[in-house]
Each structure stands twice: as structure tokens, then as C-alpha cells.
Design a protein around this motif. Structure first.
Motif, PDB file in Angstrom:
ATOM      1  N   PHE A 188       0.840  -1.204   0.000  1.00 58.61           N
ATOM      2  CA  PHE A 188       0.000   0.000   0.000  1.00 58.61           C
ATOM      3  C   PHE A 188       0.875   1.254   0.000  1.00 58.61           C
ATOM      4  N   GLN A 189       1.928   1.225   0.831  1.00 60.46           N
ATOM      5  CA  GLN A 189       2.820   2.392   0.930  1.00 60.46           C
ATOM      6  C   GLN A 189       3.489   2.687  -0.413  1.00 60.46           C
ATOM      7  N   LEU A 190       3.997   1.640  -1.050  1.00 58.10           N
ATOM      8  CA  LEU A 190       4.652   1.820  -2.351  1.00 58.10           C
ATOM      9  C   LEU A 190       3.653   2.289  -3.409  1.00 58.10           C
ATOM     10  N   ALA A 191       2.465   1.658  -3.419  1.00 58.69           N
ATOM     11  CA  ALA A 191       1.443   2.023  -4.403  1.00 58.69           C
ATOM     12  C   ALA A 191       1.068   3.503  -4.249  1.00 58.69           C
ATOM     13  N   ALA A 192       0.989   3.955  -2.990  1.00 57.89           N
ATOM     14  CA  ALA A 192       0.665   5.359  -2.734  1.00 57.89           C
ATOM     15  C   ALA A 192       1.808   6.261  -3.222  1.00 57.89           C
ATOM     16  N   GLU A 193       3.040   5.855  -2.921  1.00 63.17           N
ATOM     17  CA  GLU A 193       4.213   6.647  -3.356  1.00 63.17           C
ATOM     18  C   GLU A 193       4.267   6.780  -4.869  1.00 63.17           C
TER      19      GLU A 193
ATOM     20  N   GLY B  76       1.785   6.742  -6.862  1.00 61.88           N
ATOM     21  CA  GLY B  76       0.577   7.376  -7.409  1.00 61.88           C
ATOM     22  C   GLY B  76      -0.327   6.406  -8.150  1.00 61.88           C
ATOM     23  N   LEU B  77      -0.382   5.147  -7.669  1.00 58.62           N
ATOM     24  CA  LEU B  77      -1.153   4.113  -8.382  1.00 58.62           C
ATOM     25  C   LEU B  77      -2.565   3.917  -7.839  1.00 58.62           C
ATOM     26  N   LEU B  78      -2.925   4.646  -6.767  1.00 64.46           N
ATOM     27  CA  LEU B  78      -4.245   4.438  -6.143  1.00 64.46           C
ATOM     28  C   LEU B  78      -5.101   5.693  -6.248  1.00 64.46           C
ATOM     29  N   GLY B  79      -6.412   5.479  -6.170  1.00 66.46           N
ATOM     30  CA  GLY B  79      -7.351   6.606  -6.236  1.00 66.46           C
ATOM     31  C   GLY B  79      -7.587   7.216  -4.865  1.00 66.46           C
ATOM     32  N   GLU B  80      -8.373   8.288  -4.856  1.00 66.92           N
ATOM     33  CA  GLU B  80      -8.656   9.011  -3.612  1.00 66.92           C
ATOM     34  C   GLU B  80      -9.322   8.134  -2.557  1.00 66.92           C
ATOM     35  N   LYS B  81     -10.300   7.345  -3.001  1.00 70.65           N
ATOM     36  CA  LYS B  81     -11.044   6.506  -2.052  1.00 70.65           C
ATOM     37  C   LYS B  81     -10.099   5.503  -1.379  1.00 70.65           C
ATOM     38  N   GLU B  82      -9.236   4.883  -2.193  1.00 71.85           N
ATOM     39  CA  GLU B  82      -8.303   3.886  -1.653  1.00 71.85           C
ATOM     40  C   GLU B  82      -7.340   4.517  -0.646  1.00 71.85           C
ATOM     41  N   LEU B  83      -6.995   5.775  -0.879  1.00 71.55           N
ATOM     42  CA  LEU B  83      -6.016   6.445  -0.026  1.00 71.55           C
ATOM     43  C   LEU B  83      -6.637   7.104   1.199  1.00 71.55           C
ATOM     44  N   SER B  84      -7.976   7.158   1.236  1.00 71.14           N
ATOM     45  CA  SER B  84      -8.639   7.899   2.313  1.00 71.14           C
ATOM     46  C   SER B  84      -8.350   7.287   3.684  1.00 71.14           C
ATOM     47  N   GLU B  85      -8.257   8.178   4.668  1.00 73.30           N
ATOM     48  CA  GLU B  85      -8.013   7.767   6.055  1.00 73.30           C
ATOM     49  C   GLU B  85      -9.093   6.780   6.492  1.00 73.30           C
ATOM     50  N   GLU B  86     -10.315   7.073   6.078  1.00 73.95           N
ATOM     51  CA  GLU B  86     -11.478   6.260   6.449  1.00 73.95           C
ATOM     52  C   GLU B  86     -11.290   4.811   5.990  1.00 73.95           C
ATOM     53  N   ASN B  87     -10.835   4.633   4.747  1.00 78.10           N
ATOM     54  CA  ASN B  87     -10.594   3.295   4.203  1.00 78.10           C
ATOM     55  C   ASN B  87      -9.515   2.550   4.978  1.00 78.10           C
ATOM     56  N   GLN B  88      -8.493   3.289   5.409  1.00 77.51           N
ATOM     57  CA  GLN B  88      -7.361   2.669   6.099  1.00 77.51           C
ATOM     58  C   GLN B  88      -7.703   2.210   7.509  1.00 77.51           C
ATOM     59  N   LEU B  89      -8.775   2.760   8.062  1.00 77.80           N
ATOM     60  CA  LEU B  89      -9.106   2.442   9.455  1.00 77.80           C
ATOM     61  C   LEU B  89     -10.101   1.298   9.601  1.00 77.80           C
TER      62      LEU B  89
ATOM     63  N   LEU C 158      -9.718  -1.450   4.225  1.00 75.74           N
ATOM     64  CA  LEU C 158     -10.699  -2.114   3.371  1.00 75.74           C
ATOM     65  C   LEU C 158      -9.985  -2.536   2.092  1.00 75.74           C
ATOM     66  N   ASP C 159      -9.899  -3.852   1.848  1.00 70.91           N
ATOM     67  CA  ASP C 159      -9.172  -4.369   0.682  1.00 70.91           C
ATOM     68  C   ASP C 159      -9.480  -3.547  -0.565  1.00 70.91           C
ATOM     69  N   CYS C 160      -8.438  -3.192  -1.312  1.00 68.68           N
ATOM     70  CA  CYS C 160      -8.677  -2.382  -2.512  1.00 68.68           C
ATOM     71  C   CYS C 160      -7.865  -2.930  -3.678  1.00 68.68           C
ATOM     72  N   THR C 161      -8.188  -2.456  -4.869  1.00 67.23           N
ATOM     73  CA  THR C 161      -7.512  -2.920  -6.084  1.00 67.23           C
ATOM     74  C   THR C 161      -6.771  -1.750  -6.737  1.00 67.23           C
ATOM     75  N   PHE C 162      -5.935  -2.076  -7.706  1.00 67.05           N
ATOM     76  CA  PHE C 162      -5.225  -1.053  -8.483  1.00 67.05           C
ATOM     77  C   PHE C 162      -6.091  -0.700  -9.694  1.00 67.05           C
ATOM     78  N   PRO C 163      -6.545   0.540  -9.806  1.00 71.12           N
ATOM     79  CA  PRO C 163      -7.420   0.899 -10.934  1.00 71.12           C
ATOM     80  C   PRO C 163      -6.826   0.530 -12.293  1.00 71.12           C
ATOM     81  N   LYS C 164      -5.473   0.621 -12.430  1.00 68.27           N
ATOM     82  CA  LYS C 164      -4.863   0.328 -13.733  1.00 68.27           C
ATOM     83  C   LYS C 164      -4.071  -0.967 -13.725  1.00 68.27           C
ATOM     84  N   GLY C 165      -4.306  -1.805 -12.712  1.00 67.27           N
ATOM     85  CA  GLY C 165      -3.642  -3.105 -12.692  1.00 67.27           C
ATOM     86  C   GLY C 165      -2.492  -3.192 -11.692  1.00 67.27           C
TER      87      GLY C 165
END
Length: 459
Positions: free
Chosen positions: A29-34, A36-49, A165-172
Motif C-alpha cells: 500500500f505504501q509503495l502504491a501510494a508513493e 501514485g497508483l491508487l485513487g482518492e477513495k483507496e487512499l482515504s483515512e477512512e478506508n485505512q481504518l 478495506l481491501d482495494c484494487t489497483f485501478p490500472k492493474g
């Protein structure tokens, strides 16, 4: 085992699907965020908790084999019961002994006790057991096993669940490995070069390095050899199991070979179906299928040819690609391995019949096309991912992770092991695989540059 394919006009994940527990403690998750591979919803604090407890979310709709749509209340009630029992199985971690060897036996024993107190009519009881059976099949997919009877009870609680909350990569998912590869110098990685044998504990010479000897020589199937000081082996456990006798020369020490034989490695496959028009509702995320004449308290006699599809847990609805609509079915175990032997046409025909039957619509249009994984037949995987099988423990995973030679001083480390099956608490996950690779890289960094600063904190 990350394999994103362009198909149906979009990207589908033939291999790794979700980031499990996308939160600060997850390096993927940390690398994907670094990157820029995830969307706003996936990165939201709410999703992470969000705390899922590692359990799959409730189905949006549940169909039975007689074409009835079950009440969500009944399904939620059985899910609560099932996941409550699964959570109980995690409590045997520190126990001196367990009442039964496997997770499956424990679940059935507790269920048998509870069923006695059910007050409904026989039909409702049977239906509840059939729903529970569907959850057993789902848990087989999660654990990558044929049956929960094969999964050891004592170490089951050692598997660590991260929040989020388990998430996917929008572009794979492959975007992640592409970004990681981009940082490597050109021509560092050699593809299409299957390895036949790793020769170790030797003194190998190479014309390009006169006067130097190497303890390891990697022999490829085409006869080429690569001399090395150290080799990190990250092949899937299924491959190791199959090639244990020929892949290492000299053979592995007995205790490591035994760990490889005893740790579980099963199959979980996906079947993607493409539709012209969705037959499901717009907000539907998971379609569950329940076979009414099944029960976790009865041992089925698997007539694979006639009944393989009964192990299918249902379908995840993938985000639509423009006007293309795709369902992704999941199926584990021997039934999943049998499915691999069928043709695309047979699978498509069979699942068309299943969908017509469960939706109660005999005229439901057949899917336009099918795509599926075949992880068991794939020669370099021979299955999907590992689990701690009856007869093995978390110590086996640690044993697999130990470098060779076992009695060496650090300077002589020759073969190092990484991959999801070498991570004691995150086995079966991509983040476990990543952490295991970092662990072995750190081992070599400490050996060659003990004074060097580590580039990033290790989780």
C-alpha cells in the motif's frame, strides 16, 4: 504471481487481486501510494481504518441452486455465525494442545453443537447449513486449500490481518512491479531463462573473473551457467515441492526439505465471464451461489466431472470497462484443478447453465467470452499460495526462510530464500512476499555494507 492482462477492453487480474489491509503497516500500500497508483477513495483515512478481521464482505445477492433469492438477513446471520467460529479458531495459538488437528474439524464440531439448538423447521435448517457450506468454500479460496480440514488449527491465528478495506489497483497490479523495475539499470533482468539446478557449496570459476572462485553456479535449462556469491530463491512453493530432488545440488538439508514437503500449497483460480448487458443490479458487488443440498457436516463425494462447479463461491462484479461487463468467479481445491483440464467452451457452457439455474432465468444470455487462470498447471507455480497445513507449523515457514549453509558464518551465505511462503505471519499475500524480499536484501546489505544506512524503515 502478479499478472495483469489487458482483456475485455480493460485490465483484469489473473493473479494477485487486492491489497489486503491497505493501511500504513502494509508496504505494498505504501509503495502504491508513493507511485501514485491508487485513487482518492483507496487512499482515504477512512478506508485505512476499517477493521475487516480478514473476512470477506457480505454478498450483495445470494442465489440458490433452485433459483431462489435468499434474504440478506439469513445470509448475514450465517456469516456472523461462521466468522465468529473462524475468530475462535485463532485463539488456539498459545494453547498447549488443540481439541482437533484442523480448522475444518473444529468448525464442524462447534457447528454440530450449535445445530442441536436450532428451532426452525427442517427445510430452514437445511438451507442454513447450505449457506454455511458456501462460507466454507469461500474460506477455502481465502486459504488457497481444497478443504479447511487440511489447514492446521494451532498456528491458524498466527496469520496477521492488517486494518484497511481491501482495494484494487485501478490500472492493474502490474503497475507496481513496473514502477519497481523502472528503477533498475537496463539489462539487469534476464527473461525466458528457466533455471534447471542451483549448484552450491562449490568452488566454481568463470573466465571473465580470472583467479576468483564462486561458491554457487546457477545452471539454466539451455546449458548456460551463471556463477554467483549469493542466490536468492523466490520460486513458488509449488515449484519447490515438485523439483525438490533436482533443483539443488547438493540436495537441501533434511529439515528444510521436510518443511517444503509439509507446508500446504493449494490452488485458487479465477474464471472471468464477459457479458453484453449486466443481469445484476447497478450497485451489486458480490454474487453468492448456494447449493441447497450441501452441508459442511456431510462429507461430499466429489464426482469432479459432474459437480466441479459446486465449489464455485460465486462472482465478484468487476468495475465496468465502458460498455463491457465482467464477472470474476473464484474456485479453490481439487475442483479448481479439474476445471483447468476443461476447454474454454466447456467452462463457458457449464457456467451459463449454472447462472440460468440460480437466477431462475432459462433465457439468460450466455457470456460472450471467458478467460481463466490455471495456476495448478502452470509449470513454475503449480498452485496459488501457501497455508500452514496439518502436520506443519509456523516454524516450518521460518525453516524455509533460513539461508544456507545453515552453519555458516555470514560471509559464506550462499542460498537465501524469499517469497510469500517464507513469511511467518503474512504468508499467501503480496505484502508478505515483498517483506520477505526486503528481509533477504537486508541480510546481504548487512554482509557487504554493514555501515551503510538502510534506505527505508523496514516494517
Amino acid at each position: 504471481r502478479i499478472r495483469s492482462e489487458r482483456s475485455f477492453g480493460g485490465v483484469v487480474e489473473v493473479g494477485a487481486h487486492w491489497i489486503h489491509g491497505p493501511s500504513r503497516g502494509n508496504p505494498v500500500f505504501q509503495l502504491a501510494a508513493e507511485y501514485g497508483l491508487l485513487g482518492e477513495k483507496e487512499l482515504s483515512e477512512e478506508n485505512q481504518l476499517v477493521e475487516t478481521g480478514g473476512h470477506v464482505g457480505l454478498p450483495s445477492v445470494t442465489y440458490t441452486s433452485s433459483g431462489v433469492r435468499l434474504s440478506l438477513q439469513l445470509v448475514a446471520e450465517m456469516a456472523t455465525l461462521f466468522y465468529g467460529l473462524i475468530d475462535q479458531t485463532r485463539e488456539f495459538l498459545q494453547a498447549a494442545e488443540t481439541p482437533v488437528p484442523s480448522v475444518g474439524e473444529y468448525l464442524r464440531k462447534e457447528l454440530s453443537r450449535l445445530v442441536v439448538g436450532w428451532t426452525e423447521d427442517e427445510e430452514t435448517k437445511k438451507l442454513k447449513l447450505a449457506v454455511l457450506n458456501a462460507f466454507f468454500n469461500l474460506e477455502c479460496c481465502v486459504s488457497g486449500t481444497h478443504s479447511m480440514d487440511l489447514v492446521a488449527l494451532a498456528p491458524f491465528g498466527e496469520y496477521a490481518v492488517l486494518p484497511g478495506l481491501d482495494c484494487t489497483f485501478p490500472k492493474g497490479y502490474q503497475g507496481l512491479t513496473d514502477c519497481m523495475m523502472a528503477s533498475l539499470p537496463q539489462d539487469t533482468v534476464v527473461f525466458e531463462k528457466p533455471v534447471k539446478t542451483i549448484h552450491w557449496n562449490g568452488a566454481f570459476q568463470e573466465a571473465a573473473f580470472p583467479g576468483e572462485t564462486f561458491p554457487v553456479s546457477v545452471e539454466c535449462e539451455d546449458g548456460d551457467r551463471f556463477p554467483a556469491h549469493h542466490v536468492i530463491v523466490t520460486v513458488p512453493l509449488g515449484f519447490l515441492k515438485e523439483h525438490l530432488d533436482t533443483f539443488f545440488d547438493p540436495p537441501l538439508p533434511a529439515e528444510k526439505a521436510e518443511a517444503i514437503r509439509k507446508i500446504g500449497f493449494g490452488t485458487n483460480n479465477k474464471i472471468f465471464l464477459e457479458f453484453e448487458e449486466p443481469f445484476w443490479e447497478p450497485d451489486c458487488q458480490l454474487i453468492q451461489v448456494v447449493w441447497e443440498d450441501t452441508s459442511p457436516l456431510e462429507d461430499p463425494v466429489p464426482a469432479l466431472r459432474d459437480a466441479w462447479f459446486r465449489k464455485l463461491i460465486g462472482f465478484v462484479v468487476l468495475p465496468a470497462f465502458g460498455s463491457v461487463h465482467v464477472l470474476c468467479g473464484f474456485i479453490a481445491g481439487l475442483e479448481s484443478e479439474f476445471m483447468e483440464t476443461l476447454s474454454d467452451e466447456e467452462v463457458l457452457l457449464c457456467l451459463t447453465q449454472v447462472l440460468r439455474r440460480v437466477t431462475g432465468n432459462p433465457r439468460l444470455p450466455a457470456p460472450k467470452s471467458v478467460l481463466r487462470s490455471r495456476w495448478h498447471s502452470a509449470p513454475y507455480t503449480r498452485g496459488s499460495y501457501s497455508y500452514v497445513a496439518v502436520g506443519s507449523t509456523g516454524d516450518g515457514l521460518d525453516q524455509l526462510a533460513q539461508p544456507l549453509p545453515a552453519d555458516s558464518t555470514d560471509a559464506q551465505l550462499q542460498i537465501l530464500f524469499a517469497g510469500e511462503a517464507t513469511h511467518r505471519t503474512f504468508y499467501s499475500t503480496t505484502h508478505g512476499a515483498l517483506l520477505s524480499g526486503w528481509r533477504e536484501a537486508d541480510r546481504l546489505l548487512a554482509l557487504w555494507a554493514p555501515q551503510a544506512q538502510q534506505p527505508r524503515p523496514r516494517l
